[in-house]
Design a protein around this motif. Structure first.
Motif, PDB file in Angstrom:
ATOM      1  N   MET A   1       0.827  -1.199   0.000  1.00 45.12           N
ATOM      2  CA  MET A   1       0.000   0.000   0.000  1.00 45.12           C
ATOM      3  C   MET A   1       0.868   1.257   0.000  1.00 45.12           C
ATOM      4  O   MET A   1       0.494   2.253  -0.588  1.00 45.12           O
ATOM      5  N   LEU A   2       2.007   1.169   0.637  1.00 44.66           N
ATOM      6  CA  LEU A   2       2.916   2.308   0.683  1.00 44.66           C
ATOM      7  C   LEU A   2       3.427   2.660  -0.714  1.00 44.66           C
ATOM      8  O   LEU A   2       3.598   3.840  -1.035  1.00 44.66           O
ATOM      9  N   GLU A   3       3.629   1.621  -1.544  1.00 45.46           N
ATOM     10  CA  GLU A   3       4.085   1.866  -2.913  1.00 45.46           C
ATOM     11  C   GLU A   3       3.056   2.658  -3.705  1.00 45.46           C
ATOM     12  O   GLU A   3       3.397   3.539  -4.486  1.00 45.46           O
ATOM     13  N   VAL A   4       1.781   2.338  -3.507  1.00 44.79           N
ATOM     14  CA  VAL A   4       0.708   3.029  -4.227  1.00 44.79           C
ATOM     15  C   VAL A   4       0.660   4.498  -3.810  1.00 44.79           C
ATOM     16  O   VAL A   4       0.510   5.392  -4.655  1.00 44.79           O
ATOM     17  N   ILE A   5       0.802   4.759  -2.547  1.00 40.81           N
ATOM     18  CA  ILE A   5       0.792   6.134  -2.051  1.00 40.81           C
ATOM     19  C   ILE A   5       1.998   6.896  -2.603  1.00 40.81           C
ATOM     20  O   ILE A   5       1.865   8.037  -3.065  1.00 40.81           O
ATOM     21  N   ALA A   6       3.165   6.259  -2.585  1.00 39.50           N
ATOM     22  CA  ALA A   6       4.369   6.909  -3.111  1.00 39.50           C
ATOM     23  C   ALA A   6       4.226   7.192  -4.603  1.00 39.50           C
ATOM     24  O   ALA A   6       4.589   8.276  -5.070  1.00 39.50           O
ATOM     25  N   LEU A   7       3.692   6.239  -5.355  1.00 40.76           N
ATOM     26  CA  LEU A   7       3.483   6.451  -6.792  1.00 40.76           C
ATOM     27  C   LEU A   7       2.503   7.590  -7.047  1.00 40.76           C
ATOM     28  O   LEU A   7       2.714   8.407  -7.956  1.00 40.76           O
ATOM     29  N   THR A   8       1.450   7.633  -6.280  1.00 34.43           N
ATOM     30  CA  THR A   8       0.455   8.691  -6.447  1.00 34.43           C
ATOM     31  C   THR A   8       1.085  10.059  -6.207  1.00 34.43           C
ATOM     32  O   THR A   8       0.850  11.008  -6.964  1.00 34.43           O
ATOM     33  N   ILE A   9       1.904  10.164  -5.181  1.00 32.76           N
ATOM     34  CA  ILE A   9       2.582  11.430  -4.892  1.00 32.76           C
ATOM     35  C   ILE A   9       3.557  11.789  -6.015  1.00 32.76           C
ATOM     36  O   ILE A   9       3.606  12.939  -6.466  1.00 32.76           O
ATOM     37  N   ILE A  10       4.308  10.811  -6.494  1.00 35.99           N
ATOM     38  CA  ILE A  10       5.273  11.072  -7.572  1.00 35.99           C
ATOM     39  C   ILE A  10       4.569  11.501  -8.845  1.00 35.99           C
ATOM     40  O   ILE A  10       4.967  12.477  -9.492  1.00 35.99           O
ATOM     41  N   PHE A  11       3.499  10.787  -9.226  1.00 39.10           N
ATOM     42  CA  PHE A  11       2.772  11.157 -10.443  1.00 39.10           C
ATOM     43  C   PHE A  11       2.114  12.534 -10.299  1.00 39.10           C
ATOM     44  O   PHE A  11       2.095  13.323 -11.243  1.00 39.10           O
ATOM     45  N   ALA A  12       1.580  12.825  -9.121  1.00 35.39           N
ATOM     46  CA  ALA A  12       0.977  14.138  -8.897  1.00 35.39           C
ATOM     47  C   ALA A  12       2.027  15.240  -9.017  1.00 35.39           C
ATOM     48  O   ALA A  12       1.767  16.295  -9.614  1.00 35.39           O
ATOM     49  N   LEU A  13       3.213  14.995  -8.496  1.00 37.76           N
ATOM     50  CA  LEU A  13       4.295  15.969  -8.587  1.00 37.76           C
ATOM     51  C   LEU A  13       4.733  16.174 -10.035  1.00 37.76           C
ATOM     52  O   LEU A  13       4.930  17.319 -10.476  1.00 37.76           O
TER      53      LEU A  13
END
Length: 78
Positions: A1-13
């Motif tokens: 789940m942490l990977e999904v959150i990190a990916l979401t933050i990276i893509f948003a950035l």
């Protein structure tokens, strides 16, 4: 789940940093191309992280270019 959150933050950035300059140029084709490629990248990245089996993009490229390659081989005597 942490990977999904990190990916979401990276893509948003990435979108936050890239989209304003593309929109400012007001090039509709570039916005469409960027959005399409970014969406494909996002889908495949989430699929990889979540172990979802997705079709291999090289099969689509092969499907499109194989007839052209075979035609050129026939025309050029290969």
């Amino acid at each position: 789940m942490l990977e999904v959150i990190a990916l979401t933050i990276i893509f948003a950035l990435i979108l936050y940093l890239q989209l304003p300059s593309i929109i400012k140029r007001n090039n509709i084709r570039e916005i469409g191309a960027y959005s399409s490629l970014m969406l494909i990248g996002i889908i495949y990245t989430y699929g990889y992280v979540l172990d979802i089996e997705l079709p291999n993009p090289t099969h689509a490229v092969d499907f499109v270019f194989r007839p052209v390659t075979e035609l050129l081989n026939k025309l050029l005597g290969g």
